[in-house]
Design an enzyme around this catalytic site. Structure first.
Site, PDB file in Angstrom:
ATOM      1  N   CYS A 114       0.669  -0.982  -0.213  1.00  0.00           N
ATOM      2  CA  CYS A 114      -0.053   0.004  -0.143  1.00  0.00           C
ATOM      3  C   CYS A 114       0.808   1.197  -0.037  1.00  0.00           C
ATOM      4  O   CYS A 114       0.373   2.249  -0.294  1.00  0.00           O
ATOM      5  CB  CYS A 114      -0.791  -0.114   1.282  1.00  0.00           C
ATOM      6  SG  CYS A 114      -1.790  -1.541   1.294  1.00  0.00           S
ATOM      7  N   HIS A 251      -3.321   6.638   1.910  1.00  0.00           N
ATOM      8  CA  HIS A 251      -3.857   5.188   1.426  1.00  0.00           C
ATOM      9  C   HIS A 251      -5.122   4.783   1.878  1.00  0.00           C
ATOM     10  O   HIS A 251      -5.445   5.089   2.989  1.00  0.00           O
ATOM     11  CB  HIS A 251      -2.765   4.145   1.738  1.00  0.00           C
ATOM     12  CG  HIS A 251      -3.464   2.500   1.705  1.00  0.00           C
ATOM     13  ND1 HIS A 251      -4.016   2.351   0.616  1.00  0.00           N
ATOM     14  CD2 HIS A 251      -3.613   1.576   2.614  1.00  0.00           C
ATOM     15  CE1 HIS A 251      -4.380   0.981   0.618  1.00  0.00           C
ATOM     16  NE2 HIS A 251      -4.002   0.621   1.935  1.00  0.00           N
ATOM     17  N   ASN A 281     -10.423  -0.845  -1.078  1.00  0.00           N
ATOM     18  CA  ASN A 281      -9.009  -0.787  -0.678  1.00  0.00           C
ATOM     19  C   ASN A 281      -8.261  -1.347  -1.884  1.00  0.00           C
ATOM     20  O   ASN A 281      -8.417  -2.522  -2.139  1.00  0.00           O
ATOM     21  CB  ASN A 281      -8.545  -1.476   0.585  1.00  0.00           C
ATOM     22  CG  ASN A 281      -7.211  -1.466   0.779  1.00  0.00           C
ATOM     23  OD1 ASN A 281      -6.202  -1.410   0.071  1.00  0.00           O
ATOM     24  ND2 ASN A 281      -6.647  -1.847   2.087  1.00  0.00           N
TER      25      ASN A 281
END
Length: 329
Positions: A114, A251, A281
């Site tokens: 990430c 993120h 995500n």
């Protein structure tokens, strides 16, 4: 005199297929209200079985070309941040170099999960500032659906697929990059992993099915304690404080986590840019997707100051302060 690096174009792409919370209700024991309350996610995009990470990355670059009318034929380096490459080798970056028809370009994949896209931007500006390269594509692309366990309700509600791309070029007058930070707490890596050839982490047995495994509670605790502290240190490097930030782009891991981080930073939620609500995500793609959405909504303007901060698998983090100054057509 050393050259300086400037972001000159950006683009994005997401697959057509939408997986919303109501569809997930049919797959695992969950419901829309529970998912939205705990994560902020309403839906995510899912690549079809023939669509690979390289396809998403390629389409993000073509979107960049179409929107900004830039020439990428002379790009001399390609960085793809991903934890879901098509192959162990060749790299996604090499395949992209071929598919785009760029004749002479270095090409590497970068896996910092990430934090990958922000690490990629750091690498790009370093390569340009050193004089080694002059025009670099930085791409964050993921097909996380291909390594998601759709019987595990704690993880399958989170992940989606997408890609974002920035073009970073040598510029003798104006830089986009003001300050950097990065780091890792590798000892906590067992809290977010997908196995490959390793069977153990620090002598601890792992679930070796190759799918994403996450201890959400531990990752949450690490993020809300680490990110605010590191953001403040990053701002100090840029001689700035929270009040100087126009937009905070972390993120997009979980909306509740991000709101907790913003609260610890004394940052108004209105300055928070995410891609979580409609994309979920997307790991290395989440930050460029958030920026892309904000540009389409006319939120980000030239001369705005942005803090980009990636964090996650590793457990690694990487951040930048950016002066947004993309050339206008």
């Amino acid at each position: 005199m050393n050259s300086i690096a400037r972001i000159t174009a950006q683009g994005a792409y997401v697959p057509n297929k939408v997986l919303d919370n109501f569809e997930l209700e049919k797959m695992v024991e969950t419901n829309d209200e529970w998912i939205v309350q705990r994560t902020g996610i309403k839906e995510r995009r899912i690549a079809d079985k023939h669509e690979q990470t390289s396809d998403l990355a390629y389409n993000a670059v073509k979107n960049l070309e179409d929107r900004y009318k830039v020439d990428i034929s002379d790009v001399d380096f390609i960085i793809v941040a991903t934890l879901t490459p098509d192959f162990k080798t060749p790299s996604v970056a090499s395949y992209i170099q071929y598919k785009l028809g760029i004749e002479h370009a270095g090409a590497i994949d970068l896996n910092a999960a990430c934090a990958g896209f922000t690490y990629g931007l750091q690498l790009a500006t370093s390569l340009i500032s050193s004089g080694m390269h002059r025009k670099i594509l930085v791409i964050g692309a993921e097909t996380l659906s291909k390594i998601t366990d759709y019987t595990d309700r704690s993880t399958c509600i989170l992940f989606g697929d997408g890609a974002g791309a920035f073009l970073v070029e040598r510029d003798e007058e104006q830089s986009s990059f003001m300050a950097y930070t990065n780091g890792s707490n590798g000892g906590k890596g067992k809290n977010l992993y997908a196995t490959n050839t390793g069977l153990k982490f620090d002598n601890e047995e792992l679930n070796c099915n190759g799918l994403i495994m996450q201890n959400g509670r531990e990752v949450y605790k690490w993020a809300v304690s680490t990110v605010p502290k590191e953001v403040n240190q990053l701002l100090a490097k840029a001689n700035m404080n929270v009040e100087n930030i126009d937009w905070f782009v972390p993120h997009s891991a979980n909306q509740r986590m991000l709101e907790s981080i913003a609260h610890k930073l004394n940052l108004p939620k209105e300055k928070l840019l995410t891609s979580i609500q409609y994309y979920g995500n997307t790991s290395s793609a989440s930050i460029p997707l958030a920026i892309d959405s904000a540009i389409k909504e006319h939120k980000i303007k030239n001369e705005d100051k942005l803090v980009l901060f990636g964090f996650g698998g590793g457990l690694a983090y990487s951040g930048l302060v950016i002066d947004w100054n993309i050339p206008t057509n």
